[in-house]
Design an enzyme around this catalytic site. Structure first.
Site, mmCIF file in Angstrom:
data_model
loop_
_atom_site.group_PDB
_atom_site.id
_atom_site.type_symbol
_atom_site.label_atom_id
_atom_site.label_comp_id
_atom_site.label_asym_id
_atom_site.label_seq_id
_atom_site.Cartn_x
_atom_site.Cartn_y
_atom_site.Cartn_z
ATOM 1 N N TYR A 80 0.137 -0.680 3.063
ATOM 2 C CA TYR A 80 -0.668 -0.543 2.840
ATOM 3 C C TYR A 80 -1.443 -0.737 1.855
ATOM 4 C CZ TYR A 80 -6.063 -1.489 4.382
ATOM 5 O OH TYR A 80 -6.901 -1.332 4.512
ATOM 6 N N SER B 2 -9.607 -2.085 -0.773
ATOM 7 C CA SER B 2 -9.957 -0.315 0.115
ATOM 8 C C SER B 2 -9.974 0.849 -1.153
ATOM 9 C CB SER B 2 -9.023 -0.552 1.063
ATOM 10 O OG SER B 2 -9.185 0.409 1.958
#
Ligand code: NAD
Ligand code: MG
Length: 298
Positions: free
Chosen positions: A202, A189
């Site tokens: 995350y 990401s």
């Protein structure tokens, strides 16, 4: 001129915020997204780039993994998808789309935080398809917490188990089955490079995926196996309204990009197809950013 080749302004190709607030429990369902996401169901056109290949995609029921599953099948691959049992409704749509292409499909419902299951999905795919040569590790947990004080050990453990341990278990089990020419693709990401205040755990795992994949690529090229990372920016998937972002942030999701809109999963499909296929024969250990123009990945 077909719809696919007609020149269009990319800013106005797909819906722009504001979007309705739409909280749903995790794991989110793609079928509840408003506006609906485009995973390529009617828009992706294949051209035999992956004919005869055998793919396993975790999180292939919805979002980015679903777009990869549809594209791989349209390019001629057999496709197995792993997902959580609660996601059967999304998954059965993907299975039908794969089979509509005349390809073999395999549905693998289970929790990848359980080591036995994470390892088992590899053997089941090999048994069903007679081998495995494309592995997309894409399943993830993303649950925002506004303050470090709220990030419990249970949260931390679940995120690391889903995003890092399961990746390792699956890849470690798969490697002995992968022939020269096979491809591993992980999904990181933009959070690995430009981390949000509310995604401590995350973002950490997404940076870990980049480092792991680079090390893996360096090791596996000795077997003729390539490994690369895709690092998306904001994409319109169920991950966000199911606790990935505060509800208010979902209503303006993607507005901060130069495009003024989130990406649609189908807009990532060509990158997964490229990295999976023989055209990427000199590409390994790379990170492909598709961030909506932020320029932060690399
Ligand atoms: P998604 O919710 O559609 O897909 C994530 C999938 O992960 C789920 O469908 C589920 O099947 C799977 N999953 C989660 N926990 C699992 C578990 N314990 N066992 C089995 N499966 C499990 O959302 P998405 O946005 O398509 O996410 C796909 C990948 O893209 C993720 O790695 C995510 O981190 C990454 N990503 C998404 C965005 C975005 O804006 N949507 C941005 C950057 C990266
Ligand atoms: Mg899902």
């Amino acid at each position: 001129m077909t719809e696919q080749t007609r020149l269009q302004d990319p800013r106005s190709l797909y819906p722009r915020p504001p979007f309705p607030a739409q909280p749903q429990p995790a794991p989110g369902e793609a079928r509840r997204l408003n506006p609906p996401a485009d995973h390529g169901e009617t828009s992706y056109v294949g051209s035999g780039k992956l004919t005869g290949r055998k793919a396993l995609i975790t999180g292939g029921d919805s979002g980015i993994g679903r777009a990869a599953a549809i594209a791989f099948a349209r390019e001629g691959a057999d496709v197995a998808i792993a997902y959580l049992p609660d996601e059967e409704a999304d998954a059965s749509e993907v299975i039908a789309l794969i089979e509509a292409e005349g390809r073999n499909a395999l549905a693998l419902a289970g929790n990848l935080r359980q080591e036995n299951w994470a390892r088992d999905i590899v053997g089941r795919t090999v048994a069903a398809f007679g081998g495995l040569d494309i592995l997309v590790v894409n399943a993830a947990r993303q649950q925002f917490r506004e303050d470090i004080a709220e990030l419990s050990s249970e949260d931390f453990d679940k995120t690391v188990k889903t995003n890092l341990y399961a990746m390792h278990w699956i890849i470690q089990t798969a490697v002995p089955h992968l022939p020269p020419g096979a491809s591993i693709i992980t999904t990181s990401s933009v959070q690995a490079y430009d981390s949000s205040a509310i995604l401590l755990d995350y973002a950490m795992t997404k940076a870990g995926i980049v480092a792991y994949t680079k090390a893996l690529a360096a090791q596996l090229i000795d077997k003729g196996i390539r490994a690369n990372v895709v690092a998306p920016g904001p994409f319109w998937t169920a991950l966000q309204p199911s606790g990935g972002q505060p509800s208010e942030a979902v209503t303006r999701f993607g507005s901060q990009t130069p495009f003024g809109r989130p990406g649609q999963p189908v807009e990532l499909a060509p990158v997964y197809v490229l990295l999976a296929g023989p055209e990427a024969s000199y590409i390994t250990g790379e990170v492909y950013g598709v961030t909506g123009g932020s320029g932060t990945v690399g």
